[in-house]
Design an enzyme around this catalytic site. Structure first.
Site, PDB file in Angstrom:
ATOM      1  N   ASP A  21       0.832  -1.208   0.000  1.00 34.85           N
ATOM      2  CA  ASP A  21       0.000   0.000   0.000  1.00 34.85           C
ATOM      3  C   ASP A  21       0.867   1.259   0.000  1.00 34.85           C
ATOM      4  O   ASP A  21       1.989   1.244   0.516  1.00 34.85           O
ATOM      5  CB  ASP A  21      -0.888  -0.039   1.254  1.00 34.85           C
ATOM      6  CG  ASP A  21      -2.112   0.836   1.117  1.00 34.85           C
ATOM      7  OD1 ASP A  21      -2.274   1.468   0.048  1.00 34.85           O
ATOM      8  OD2 ASP A  21      -2.896   0.897   2.066  1.00 34.85           O
ATOM      9  N   HIS A  38       2.633   3.343  -8.999  1.00 35.86           N
ATOM     10  CA  HIS A  38       2.446   1.909  -9.242  1.00 35.86           C
ATOM     11  C   HIS A  38       3.649   1.322 -10.002  1.00 35.86           C
ATOM     12  O   HIS A  38       4.053   0.187  -9.764  1.00 35.86           O
ATOM     13  CB  HIS A  38       1.155   1.661 -10.032  1.00 35.86           C
ATOM     14  CG  HIS A  38      -0.074   2.041  -9.258  1.00 35.86           C
ATOM     15  ND1 HIS A  38      -0.244   1.722  -7.934  1.00 35.86           N
ATOM     16  CD2 HIS A  38      -1.197   2.729  -9.609  1.00 35.86           C
ATOM     17  CE1 HIS A  38      -1.410   2.175  -7.508  1.00 35.86           C
ATOM     18  NE2 HIS A  38      -2.002   2.804  -8.508  1.00 35.86           N
ATOM     19  N   LEU A 132      12.338 -19.463  -4.818  1.00 33.60           N
ATOM     20  CA  LEU A 132      11.236 -18.736  -4.174  1.00 33.60           C
ATOM     21  C   LEU A 132       9.893 -19.031  -4.859  1.00 33.60           C
ATOM     22  O   LEU A 132       9.796 -19.020  -6.088  1.00 33.60           O
ATOM     23  CB  LEU A 132      11.502 -17.217  -4.252  1.00 33.60           C
ATOM     24  CG  LEU A 132      10.419 -16.323  -3.647  1.00 33.60           C
ATOM     25  CD1 LEU A 132      10.460 -16.364  -2.120  1.00 33.60           C
ATOM     26  CD2 LEU A 132      10.555 -14.883  -4.125  1.00 33.60           C
TER      27      LEU A 132
HETATM   28  C1  FPP Z   1      -1.919   0.273  -3.260  1.00 31.03           C
HETATM   29  O1  FPP Z   1      -1.470   1.599  -3.245  1.00 31.03           O
HETATM   30  C2  FPP Z   1      -1.465  -0.384  -4.479  1.00 31.03           C
HETATM   31  C3  FPP Z   1      -2.275  -0.977  -5.387  1.00 31.03           C
HETATM   32  C4  FPP Z   1      -3.731  -1.062  -5.222  1.00 31.03           C
HETATM   33  C5  FPP Z   1      -1.755  -1.559  -6.637  1.00 31.03           C
HETATM   34  C6  FPP Z   1      -0.456  -2.278  -6.484  1.00 31.03           C
HETATM   35  C7  FPP Z   1       0.119  -2.448  -7.816  1.00 31.03           C
HETATM   36  C8  FPP Z   1       1.429  -2.526  -8.091  1.00 31.03           C
HETATM   37  C9  FPP Z   1       2.491  -2.529  -7.069  1.00 31.03           C
HETATM   38  C10 FPP Z   1       1.904  -2.576  -9.516  1.00 31.03           C
HETATM   39  C11 FPP Z   1       1.323  -3.655 -10.351  1.00 31.03           C
HETATM   40  C12 FPP Z   1       1.600  -5.027  -9.894  1.00 31.03           C
HETATM   41  C13 FPP Z   1       2.431  -5.915 -10.463  1.00 31.03           C
HETATM   42  C14 FPP Z   1       2.530  -7.310  -9.951  1.00 31.03           C
HETATM   43  C15 FPP Z   1       3.283  -5.567 -11.570  1.00 31.03           C
HETATM   44  P1  FPP Z   1      -2.543   2.762  -3.375  1.00 31.03           P
HETATM   45  O2  FPP Z   1      -2.729   3.071  -4.805  1.00 31.03           O
HETATM   46  O3  FPP Z   1      -3.786   2.376  -2.649  1.00 31.03           O
HETATM   47  O4  FPP Z   1      -1.790   3.928  -2.643  1.00 31.03           O
HETATM   48  P2  FPP Z   1      -2.446   5.086  -1.767  1.00 31.03           P
HETATM   49  O5  FPP Z   1      -3.165   4.410  -0.636  1.00 31.03           O
HETATM   50  O6  FPP Z   1      -1.249   5.874  -1.311  1.00 31.03           O
HETATM   51  O7  FPP Z   1      -3.350   5.860  -2.667  1.00 31.03           O
END
Ligand code: FPP
Length: 241
Positions: A21, A38, A132
């Site tokens: 997150d 992201h 892994l």
């Molecule tokens: C949460 O941060 C993150 C997500 C909902 C998406 C996670 C995606 C990735 C790390 C990239 C794609 C994945 C792969 C496997 C390549 P948020 O957007 O909720 O952050 P915030 O709470 O600060 O708004």
């Protein structure tokens, strides 16, 4: 498994699950769009896989896209899907080089065909790898996983393939995570203290570690902090020691 880390003997969790997150806030701090965060988050995943393997962690499972994440803007959702496309493309080479077995959990039916094709290929090609075990949750929700599993289980019971006397083991076998041991440690970054529908069955006895670190900043030092925290916990599984 025990290992000496920075001169300290540590019990290494077999399976670590992560809620990644804080990508959006990480980008906002830099006055950049959310998808920039992201992208940095996807980069962090690559390094954390190597770090986890180096520490002796056998299973790592990350929450990349939840069944609820479709509520985000079209721009953000398509941005994440494109990051995922790029990630899957380069992952085959990296996984085979690092002997990583990749599994994808979640409901694939809503994903674009080219993404599903890549996922299938990645799982097939890396199924012989015994380094892994890296699992990515995409279009995943714990309740949705239980719903899909129960539906399938009911079909099999009705067809006489499974005994009606359902055990916990039977249910585990019908989950997307069949064959993967339950997580020992859950890490959630960015200071949020929620489970957000992640592995709700599997995390029943896991230790929970929360950190204010935003996901793109998560590194080996942060992973070691989580493992050290895990070592300070007394796991009783409902019993008394
Ligand atoms: C949460 O941060 C993150 C997500 C909902 C998406 C996670 C995606 C990735 C790390 C990239 C794609 C994945 C792969 C496997 C390549 P948020 O957007 O909720 O952050 P915030 O709470 O600060 O708004």
């Amino acid at each position: 498994m025990e290992k000496i880390i920075d001169g300290e003997k540590l019990n290494i969790p077999n399976h670590v699950a992560i809620i990644m997150d804080g990508n959006g806030r990480w980008a906002k701090k830099r006055l950049m769009p959310r998808n920039f965060g992201h992208k940095a988050g996807a980069k962090a995943i690559e390094k954390v896989c190597e770090d986890a393997h180096e520490l002796g962690i056998k299973y790592l499972t990350v929450y990349a896209f939840s069944t609820e994440n479709w509520k985000r803007s079209v721009e953000e959702v398509s941005g994440i899907m494109n990051i995922l496309r790029d990630y899957l493309k380069t992952c085959i080479e990296r996984a085979t080089k690092n002997n990583m077995r990749i599994r994808i959990i979640g409901d694939r039916t809503a994903l674009d065909a080219d993404i599903v094709e890549k996922m299938d290929e990645l799982e097939r090609v890396t199924s012989v790898c015994d380094g892994l075990n890296f699992t990515i949750a995409i279009n995943y929700g714990g309740r949705d996983e239980l719903r899909r599993s129960f539906k399938k289980l009911l079909e099999d019971v009705n067809a006489g393939k499974v005994d009606k006397d359902i055990t916990e083991e039977t249910i585990s076998c019908y989950l997307d995570t069949a064959g993967i041991p339950d997580p020992d440690l859950l890490i959630r970054t960015s200071g949020e203290l929620r489970l957000s529908n992640y592995l709700i069955w599997q995390l029943a006895y896991a230790e929970f570690y929360f950190t204010d670190c935003l996901w793109p900043d998560f590194d080996m030092d942060e992973l070691k902090k989580a493992v050290k925290y895990y070592n300070g916990r007394d796991r009783r599984y409902g019993g008394v020691k």
